[in-house]
Write a protein that holds these residues in place. Sequence first.
Motif, PDB file in Angstrom:
ATOM      1  N   ASP A  32       0.703  -1.021   0.026  1.00  0.00           N
ATOM      2  CA  ASP A  32       0.054  -0.265   0.068  1.00  0.00           C
ATOM      3  C   ASP A  32       0.830   1.207  -0.102  1.00  0.00           C
ATOM      4  OD1 ASP A  32      -2.323  -1.431   0.057  1.00  0.00           O
ATOM      5  OD2 ASP A  32      -2.716  -1.411   2.444  1.00  0.00           O
ATOM      6  N   CYS A  33       2.109   1.112   0.826  1.00  0.00           N
ATOM      7  CA  CYS A  33       2.639   2.439   0.987  1.00  0.00           C
ATOM      8  C   CYS A  33       3.980   2.000   1.649  1.00  0.00           C
ATOM      9  CB  CYS A  33       2.029   3.474   1.823  1.00  0.00           C
ATOM     10  SG  CYS A  33       3.082   5.047   2.054  1.00  0.00           S
ATOM     11  N   PRO A  34       5.182   2.129   0.850  1.00  0.00           N
ATOM     12  CA  PRO A  34       6.435   1.558   1.414  1.00  0.00           C
ATOM     13  C   PRO A  34       7.021   2.551   2.452  1.00  0.00           C
ATOM     14  CG  PRO A  34       6.358   1.537  -1.046  1.00  0.00           C
ATOM     15  CD  PRO A  34       5.335   2.194  -0.692  1.00  0.00           C
ATOM     16  N   ARG A  35       6.386   3.753   2.548  1.00  0.00           N
ATOM     17  CA  ARG A  35       6.757   4.676   3.517  1.00  0.00           C
ATOM     18  C   ARG A  35       6.272   4.316   4.931  1.00  0.00           C
ATOM     19  NH1 ARG A  35       8.037  10.075   2.915  1.00  0.00           N
ATOM     20  NH2 ARG A  35       9.243   9.341   1.306  1.00  0.00           N
ATOM     21  N   ARG A  36       4.919   3.724   4.895  1.00  0.00           N
ATOM     22  CA  ARG A  36       4.361   3.066   6.113  1.00  0.00           C
ATOM     23  C   ARG A  36       4.813   1.891   6.542  1.00  0.00           C
ATOM     24  NH1 ARG A  36      -0.894   3.075   8.508  1.00  0.00           N
ATOM     25  NH2 ARG A  36      -1.426   1.052   9.381  1.00  0.00           N
ATOM     26  N   ALA A 249       6.555   7.588  -0.400  1.00  0.00           N
ATOM     27  CA  ALA A 249       5.207   7.553   0.088  1.00  0.00           C
ATOM     28  C   ALA A 249       4.129   7.513  -1.049  1.00  0.00           C
ATOM     29  CB  ALA A 249       4.854   8.725   0.954  1.00  0.00           C
ATOM     30  N   VAL A 250       3.261   6.747  -0.884  1.00  0.00           N
ATOM     31  CA  VAL A 250       2.057   6.671  -1.977  1.00  0.00           C
ATOM     32  C   VAL A 250       0.836   7.732  -1.334  1.00  0.00           C
ATOM     33  CG1 VAL A 250       0.620   5.241  -3.294  1.00  0.00           C
ATOM     34  CG2 VAL A 250       2.842   4.643  -2.360  1.00  0.00           C
ATOM     35  N   PRO A 251       0.911   8.801  -1.682  1.00  0.00           N
ATOM     36  CA  PRO A 251       0.053   9.553  -0.955  1.00  0.00           C
ATOM     37  C   PRO A 251      -1.633   9.607  -1.829  1.00  0.00           C
ATOM     38  CG  PRO A 251       1.241  10.861  -2.629  1.00  0.00           C
ATOM     39  CD  PRO A 251       1.754   9.591  -2.619  1.00  0.00           C
ATOM     40  N   GLY A 252      -2.652   9.678  -1.027  1.00  0.00           N
ATOM     41  CA  GLY A 252      -3.900   9.585  -1.479  1.00  0.00           C
ATOM     42  C   GLY A 252      -4.761   9.646  -0.369  1.00  0.00           C
ATOM     43  N   ARG A 253      -6.061   9.311  -0.427  1.00  0.00           N
ATOM     44  CA  ARG A 253      -7.069   9.520   0.579  1.00  0.00           C
ATOM     45  C   ARG A 253      -6.807   8.824   1.795  1.00  0.00           C
ATOM     46  NH1 ARG A 253     -11.360   6.951  -0.410  1.00  0.00           N
ATOM     47  NH2 ARG A 253     -12.780   8.122   0.773  1.00  0.00           N
ATOM     48  N   GLN A 254      -6.141   7.612   1.604  1.00  0.00           N
ATOM     49  CA  GLN A 254      -5.862   7.057   2.806  1.00  0.00           C
ATOM     50  C   GLN A 254      -5.038   7.654   3.838  1.00  0.00           C
ATOM     51  OE1 GLN A 254      -4.757   6.008  -0.194  1.00  0.00           O
ATOM     52  NE2 GLN A 254      -2.659   6.063  -0.388  1.00  0.00           N
ATOM     53  N   CYS A 255      -4.181   8.439   3.433  1.00  0.00           N
ATOM     54  CA  CYS A 255      -3.353   9.379   4.154  1.00  0.00           C
ATOM     55  C   CYS A 255      -4.218  10.113   5.426  1.00  0.00           C
ATOM     56  CB  CYS A 255      -2.473  10.444   3.442  1.00  0.00           C
ATOM     57  SG  CYS A 255      -1.433   9.767   2.177  1.00  0.00           S
ATOM     58  N   GLY A 256      -5.391  10.331   5.011  1.00  0.00           N
ATOM     59  CA  GLY A 256      -6.250  10.991   6.045  1.00  0.00           C
ATOM     60  C   GLY A 256      -6.740  10.014   7.221  1.00  0.00           C
ATOM     61  N   TRP A 257      -6.172   8.840   7.304  1.00  0.00           N
ATOM     62  CA  TRP A 257      -6.322   8.133   8.594  1.00  0.00           C
ATOM     63  C   TRP A 257      -5.199   7.098   8.612  1.00  0.00           C
ATOM     64  CZ3 TRP A 257      -9.495   7.471   4.286  1.00  0.00           C
ATOM     65  CH2 TRP A 257      -9.265   6.413   3.389  1.00  0.00           C
ATOM     66  N   ALA A 263       4.027  11.841  11.233  1.00  0.00           N
ATOM     67  CA  ALA A 263       5.308  11.962  10.977  1.00  0.00           C
ATOM     68  C   ALA A 263       5.803  11.977   9.370  1.00  0.00           C
ATOM     69  CB  ALA A 263       5.897  10.493  11.592  1.00  0.00           C
ATOM     70  N   CYS A 264       4.540  12.144   8.768  1.00  0.00           N
ATOM     71  CA  CYS A 264       4.749  12.159   7.183  1.00  0.00           C
ATOM     72  C   CYS A 264       4.227  13.647   6.565  1.00  0.00           C
ATOM     73  CB  CYS A 264       3.858  11.164   6.801  1.00  0.00           C
ATOM     74  SG  CYS A 264       4.100  10.827   4.820  1.00  0.00           S
ATOM     75  N   PRO A 265       5.154  14.329   6.187  1.00  0.00           N
ATOM     76  CA  PRO A 265       4.851  15.712   5.391  1.00  0.00           C
ATOM     77  C   PRO A 265       4.061  15.458   4.311  1.00  0.00           C
ATOM     78  CG  PRO A 265       6.991  15.728   6.223  1.00  0.00           C
ATOM     79  CD  PRO A 265       6.608  14.221   6.565  1.00  0.00           C
ATOM     80  N   THR A 266       4.406  14.236   3.433  1.00  0.00           N
ATOM     81  CA  THR A 266       3.540  13.995   2.187  1.00  0.00           C
ATOM     82  C   THR A 266       2.249  13.676   2.499  1.00  0.00           C
ATOM     83  OG1 THR A 266       5.817  13.012   1.114  1.00  0.00           O
ATOM     84  CG2 THR A 266       3.805  12.658   0.142  1.00  0.00           C
ATOM     85  N   GLY A 267       2.022  12.649   3.612  1.00  0.00           N
ATOM     86  CA  GLY A 267       0.505  12.542   3.732  1.00  0.00           C
ATOM     87  C   GLY A 267      -0.322  13.742   4.393  1.00  0.00           C
ATOM     88  N   GLN A 268       0.454  14.421   5.257  1.00  0.00           N
ATOM     89  CA  GLN A 268      -0.530  15.747   5.670  1.00  0.00           C
ATOM     90  C   GLN A 268      -0.889  16.663   4.438  1.00  0.00           C
ATOM     91  OE1 GLN A 268       2.015  17.551   8.722  1.00  0.00           O
ATOM     92  NE2 GLN A 268       2.468  15.460   9.497  1.00  0.00           N
TER      93      GLN A 268
END
Length: 287
Positions: A32-36, A249-257, A263-268
Amino acid sequence: MRNPSDAGQSVLPGMPRRLLRASPKSLADFSDCPRRYRYANVDRPSPQRGPRFAHHTVGTALHQVLTQWYDLPVERRTPASARQLLYAAWTPAGFRDDEQSDRWRARAAGWLTDFVADLDPEVEPRARERTVSTTTERMTLSGRVDRIDERGEELVVVDYKTGRNPSTDDEARGSQALALYVLAVRRTLRRPCTRVELHHVPTGTVASFEHTERSLANHARRAEDVAIDIGAALQAVDDGQDPDVAFPAVPGRQCGWCDFRPACPTGQAATPAREPWSFLAEDDLAT
């Protein structure tokens, strides 16, 4: 950052490859997201996590009760006892306020009453919350199974589900985690196992699938592919690559939760944060 599995380290000629330590969840996180994946499994100490979500509180409490219920003497395995266990396990974490938490505790108690009423208290599962493991060419895989039933000579992998919607047979068929649990159950308990079941606690419905050797091999192959990618990312970091590049990071709607949003500026930057109670049923979303 420290590599917990040593899977990214070079292997000397003639030496066996070091295996990646993995779980079905860690493999899914990387897909889903290597950064996670990095935040959860590589960085030490692990970065700060966000607030707990209310639907996780509900699921955790129900799972805990359905494990503890079997610890009771047979004569006490009743719906009333299940409700008492729920009241002891419940926390208000993630809910908007105490009123919402109390409402959901009552709702969960109703689900348990109906679900437990359909269980035979005299039938003991083969195992509950059992850690099982197996080894593949590239990884040592382990995970915890909610329940393992014994039906004749066969063992059955049972996974409790507590979300809004009942599970489907297609979900059971497509679940890589359940397929990997089958392989791990076979290796750990040395018994035949092909069937997986998703038991949806709110509705009491059961979705299932009977794996074949071919379907299990397909899931195992896909898991091995993910393990190869994880090993390559770990090796890149060992070779000096920026961890943020090796584990993008693989940004998307899932970054909201995402748990690691703080800890992730990309997700924010990708999407606003979800309220911790926002995954509850629609009638509870009004503020």
